[in-house]
Write an enzyme that holds these catalytic residues in place. Sequence first.
Site, short mmCIF file in Angstrom:
data_model
loop_
_atom_site.label_atom_id
_atom_site.label_comp_id
_atom_site.label_asym_id
_atom_site.label_seq_id
_atom_site.Cartn_x
_atom_site.Cartn_y
_atom_site.Cartn_z
N LYS A 208 0.81 -1.23 0.00
CA LYS A 208 0.00 0.00 0.00
C LYS A 208 0.85 1.28 0.00
O LYS A 208 2.04 1.26 0.27
CB LYS A 208 -1.01 -0.04 1.15
N ARG A 250 -3.59 -10.00 4.80
CA ARG A 250 -4.05 -10.08 3.41
C ARG A 250 -2.88 -9.66 2.52
O ARG A 250 -2.45 -8.51 2.59
CB ARG A 250 -5.26 -9.16 3.25
N1 HH2 Z 1 -7.50 -3.74 0.86
C1 HH2 Z 1 -7.86 -3.76 -0.43
C2 HH2 Z 1 -8.98 -4.50 -0.84
N2 HH2 Z 1 -9.70 -5.22 0.04
N3 HH2 Z 1 -10.05 -5.98 2.25
C3 HH2 Z 1 -9.71 -5.98 3.54
N4 HH2 Z 1 -10.40 -6.71 4.42
N5 HH2 Z 1 -8.63 -5.26 4.00
C4 HH2 Z 1 -7.88 -4.50 3.16
O1 HH2 Z 1 -6.92 -3.83 3.64
C5 HH2 Z 1 -8.22 -4.47 1.78
C6 HH2 Z 1 -9.34 -5.23 1.35
C7 HH2 Z 1 -7.07 -2.97 -1.43
O2 HH2 Z 1 -6.03 -3.75 -1.96
P1 HH2 Z 1 -6.07 -4.52 -3.38
O3 HH2 Z 1 -7.16 -5.52 -3.42
O4 HH2 Z 1 -4.72 -5.06 -3.64
O5 HH2 Z 1 -6.28 -3.39 -4.44
P2 HH2 Z 1 -7.55 -2.87 -5.26
O6 HH2 Z 1 -8.57 -2.40 -4.27
O7 HH2 Z 1 -6.99 -1.77 -6.11
O8 HH2 Z 1 -8.09 -4.02 -6.07
#
Ligand code: HH2
Length: 266
Positions: A208, A250
Amino acid sequence: MTTGASPSIPMVMGILNVTPDSFSDGGRFLEPDAAVLHGVELFAEGASIIDVGGESTRPGAAPVDAAEEIRRVVPVIERLVAHGRVSIDTRKPEVARAAVAAGATLINDVSAELWTVAADLGVGWVAMHMQGEPATMQVEPTYDDVVAEVCEFLDQRAAQAERAGVTEVWIDPGFGFGKTHQHNLDLLAHLDRVVALGRPVLVGTSRKATLGRILADSDRVPDPVDPTDRLAGSIATEVWAMHRGAAMVRAHDVRAAVQAARVVAA
Ligand code: HH2
């Protein structure tokens, strides 16, 4: 061997974004075959659960309609459940229902609104804290006391879900969701207070933006370090979180996170 069975080893939730625009892996797994292959790899690396998402929630991301989100995630979930446990990363009840019908058994809900859906379907639920909406959440996040406010919110939502009959409730402080750099650091520093709420805690720091900034300072470069070059920061924060009592992290980089979990537990 996976880490899922032992309560003493923190678990790793592997990230699988079936999206064109996720902040670090957007576009890589939009084709179902590529997504399933990657998910199977992440299970082999030791992920206890794979979190399948069809809508990016990065700051400024454009919303996706439910039909498109279902079209992205369902074919992947249907094939992946033969290999291990799958969660659905969504804010939409229709998508959660379609994903559970396809075999997902945990709703990872960044809106923390879907507890009645989880109760109705008899699956687990993750309540994540977010201030605002992804499109605008990083414009000017404001708290009097970020740790107290996040804890109060998560405690209330978890209690509501438990009253509704959800038997597996996770809480997540929502690193980067309507939070400044300092808010993120405060939440990590005081993660023990989130853990003290008495529910299993999930933490998502992987790759992040806050890490990009810290790593740029450490490399003495002006621009944030690229998301794919944030492994050290991801592992450092994951180790910190596990050591403070997080039961699951995660992660994009599952193998390294699983190794870190084993070392922390040892
Ligand atoms: N962060 C993201 C998405 N879902 N769910 C939980 N429970 N906690 C988190 O910190 C979290 C989440 C964002 O990360 P990512 O899926 O890699 O990116 P994007 O939202 O751009 O798909």
